[in-house]
Every structure is written in C-alpha cells, then in structure tokens.
Design a protein around this motif. Structure first.
Motif, mmCIF file in Angstrom:
data_model
loop_
_atom_site.group_PDB
_atom_site.id
_atom_site.type_symbol
_atom_site.label_atom_id
_atom_site.label_comp_id
_atom_site.label_asym_id
_atom_site.label_seq_id
_atom_site.Cartn_x
_atom_site.Cartn_y
_atom_site.Cartn_z
ATOM 1 N N PHE A 47 0.837 -1.190 0.000
ATOM 2 C CA PHE A 47 0.000 0.000 0.000
ATOM 3 C C PHE A 47 0.879 1.249 0.000
ATOM 4 O O PHE A 47 1.995 1.254 0.527
ATOM 5 C CB PHE A 47 -0.902 0.036 1.241
ATOM 6 C CG PHE A 47 -1.850 -1.117 1.338
ATOM 7 C CD1 PHE A 47 -3.104 -1.059 0.754
ATOM 8 C CD2 PHE A 47 -1.477 -2.282 2.005
ATOM 9 C CE1 PHE A 47 -3.976 -2.136 0.827
ATOM 10 C CE2 PHE A 47 -2.334 -3.366 2.090
ATOM 11 C CZ PHE A 47 -3.593 -3.292 1.497
ATOM 12 N N ALA A 48 0.338 2.312 -0.576
ATOM 13 C CA ALA A 48 0.996 3.616 -0.545
ATOM 14 C C ALA A 48 -0.032 4.648 -0.131
ATOM 15 O O ALA A 48 -1.190 4.601 -0.561
ATOM 16 C CB ALA A 48 1.586 3.970 -1.904
ATOM 17 N N PHE A 49 0.397 5.598 0.693
ATOM 18 C CA PHE A 49 -0.500 6.656 1.171
ATOM 19 C C PHE A 49 0.204 7.994 1.135
ATOM 20 O O PHE A 49 1.385 8.115 1.452
ATOM 21 C CB PHE A 49 -0.965 6.389 2.605
ATOM 22 C CG PHE A 49 -1.557 7.606 3.260
ATOM 23 C CD1 PHE A 49 -2.836 8.031 2.932
ATOM 24 C CD2 PHE A 49 -0.818 8.356 4.164
ATOM 25 C CE1 PHE A 49 -3.374 9.176 3.498
ATOM 26 C CE2 PHE A 49 -1.349 9.499 4.744
ATOM 27 C CZ PHE A 49 -2.630 9.912 4.411
ATOM 28 N N GLY A 50 -0.534 9.011 0.765
ATOM 29 C CA GLY A 50 -0.071 10.383 0.861
ATOM 30 C C GLY A 50 -1.288 11.282 0.839
ATOM 31 O O GLY A 50 -2.322 10.944 0.252
ATOM 32 N N ALA A 51 -1.200 12.427 1.498
ATOM 33 C CA ALA A 51 -2.309 13.380 1.530
ATOM 34 C C ALA A 51 -1.919 14.640 0.767
ATOM 35 O O ALA A 51 -0.747 15.015 0.710
ATOM 36 C CB ALA A 51 -2.685 13.730 2.972
ATOM 37 N N GLY A 52 -2.916 15.306 0.189
ATOM 38 C CA GLY A 52 -2.634 16.517 -0.568
ATOM 39 C C GLY A 52 -1.747 16.208 -1.756
ATOM 40 O O GLY A 52 -1.916 15.199 -2.437
ATOM 41 N N HIS A 53 -0.772 17.072 -1.998
ATOM 42 C CA HIS A 53 0.127 16.824 -3.123
ATOM 43 C C HIS A 53 1.053 15.634 -2.870
ATOM 44 O O HIS A 53 1.617 15.077 -3.815
ATOM 45 C CB HIS A 53 0.929 18.088 -3.441
ATOM 46 C CG HIS A 53 0.105 19.143 -4.111
ATOM 47 N ND1 HIS A 53 -0.539 20.129 -3.409
ATOM 48 C CD2 HIS A 53 -0.219 19.347 -5.401
ATOM 49 C CE1 HIS A 53 -1.217 20.901 -4.247
ATOM 50 N NE2 HIS A 53 -1.044 20.437 -5.466
ATOM 51 N N SER A 54 1.197 15.214 -1.616
ATOM 52 C CA SER A 54 1.981 14.009 -1.335
ATOM 53 C C SER A 54 1.267 12.752 -1.805
ATOM 54 O O SER A 54 1.866 11.673 -1.838
ATOM 55 C CB SER A 54 2.278 13.906 0.168
ATOM 56 O OG SER A 54 3.217 14.893 0.566
#
Length: 251
Positions: A47-54
């Motif tokens: 899994f990969a997670f980032g919020a906003g531009h991340s």
C-alpha cells in the motif's frame, strides 16, 4: 531575469536534489525495495499513502505501466490530491485526529503488509497516526519525508512526534522547509516546488529495487505493461488474475 533562465534554474535545483537523494539515500531506498520484495514473495500486500500533493507520488506507483501490479493506493476521503471543494479542506483534514485509524481499520491492510507513507513535512496528525496505527497492526512502514521539517518545525500531533519517528525505514527527500526552490527580484514569495519530482523518483527507485530483488531470488516481478503496446492487455490480465487477491484497485 528571463523566464527561460528561471526555468533552467528549476531544472538545476531538481537535478541537484535527485543527485543528493541518489547518493545519500541509496541505503534506505535499497532497504525499502527489499521490504517490498519480501512482502511480494511472502504473499503479503503493498500500500501507498499520501495526503494533498503528497498523494501524487503515491498514486504514481498504482496501476502503472512498468510498475508492480500489487501496489495499492490507501485512500483517505478528502485528502487524495485536491479532490475536495474548497481545496483548503484537504489541508484541514490532515490535522484531524482519529481519521487514520478509522481508514486502516476499514482497509484490507494487515500484519506483514508494507505501507509507504509519503508526507513532505511529516508533522500533521494524519501521517503520524497512519504510521503509528499501521505499525500497531503489524505492517512494515516506509516513510518518505523531509527530515529538515523535523529539525526546523514543530509537530502538529499531540505526541510531539513526526512521521519519521514511527517508521521502520525512513527515506529523506532532502526538500527544504517551504518546498520552493527559487527566489527572484520582484517576486515576493519563494516558488517552484520540487517535492513531487523528487518524491516520485524515490518511489520509482524503490519499485525498481524491489523488482531487482525479486529477480535475484528467481521470482518474476508482477509488473504491468503498457496497454498501448501490442500484447499489453493480455499480459496485464494474466498478472491481475494471478495476484487478484492482493490487487484492490480493480474491485
């Protein structure tokens, strides 16, 4: 100063950052690649997670030609890029306590899986709690973040900690606080952020290292091909059928 000169300066800055990451983060990138390969070989999930531009570098490795078919995007509603109105709501949601735990509890992620968490600053509640909760569930957590923020800013999480404090592996993106590479006379604010360029390159480097690690073990990496080349759809169909229990973006 001409626009073309500024454009060239941005490329120089981005290239310089990429060279620093290549030279200074080779160890953690290789370690992350091995962790991803271990999960693939042992029947676990990615899994990969980032919020906003991340979220952009996280999404860049999901359902991607030349990428690992098993990489899934762990979505937190309202934080995937700028998909909410107003866009500022996404930034506010990154500071909400408890959101990460709720998302993980309702996701298929579990013990032995790998979660890559991307957060430039690593200081907001969402990425910090995502890492804390993921490790409590037995996931291996890879953090891609700018260590400079932990040295030059204060955490916004009640614990006073940063993302990097709750990861098994930390890859430093080398991005300076503020994420703007250029300044110029007549322009009051710094500009030209490079975090997306650098972090996307880090993610692809980790995937490349994982593919190499699997091949070294005599295992075929579950890679996707472009649907725009002859035979690509057939190849992808075979891979997705073989690994359907670990690919969640197709359901």
């Amino acid at each position: 100063m001409s626009e073309s000169k500024l454009a060239g300066q941005f490329f120089d800055a981005a290239i310089g950052l990429l060279q620093r990451v290549r030279d200074e983060e080779a160890g953690p990138i290789a370690e992350a690649g091995t962790a991803v390969a271990d999960a693939v070989a042992d029947g676990h999930r990615l899994f990969a997670f980032g919020a906003g531009h991340s979220s952009l570098p996280a999404q860049d490795v999901v359902y991607r030609a030349g990428g690992l078919a098993l990489m899934n995007f762990l979505a937190v509603p309202g934080t995937a890029g700028v998909d909410v109105m107003p866009a500022t709501l996404g930034s506010a949601l990154e500071r909400v306590d408890g959101l990460a735990g709720a998302v993980l509890d309702s996701s298929p992620a579990g013990e032995g899986d790998v979660l890559v968490i991307i957060s430039l600053s690593g200081r907001n509640a969402l990425p910090v709690e995502m890492a804390m909760n993921a490790r409590a569930l037995g996931l291996k957590v890879v953090g891609v973040t700018s260590v400079a923020y932990a040295e030059e800013t204060r955490s916004r999480h009640v614990s006073g900690t940063f993302l990097k404090d709750h990861c098994d592996i930390v890859i430093d993106s080398k991005i300076a606080v503020g994420d703007a590479e250029l300044t110029a006379d007549g322009i009051d604010a710094p500009f030209a952020p490079a975090s997306t360029v650098v972090t996307s390159a880090i993610m692809q480097a980790v995937m490349a290292a994982a593919a190499g690690s699997l091949a070294a073990r005599g295992l075929e990496p579950p890679l996707l091909r472009s649907g725009n080349v002859d035979g690509g759809h057939e190849w992808n169909g075979r891979v997705m059928a073989e690994y359907r229990d670990r690919i969640f973006f197709r359901h």
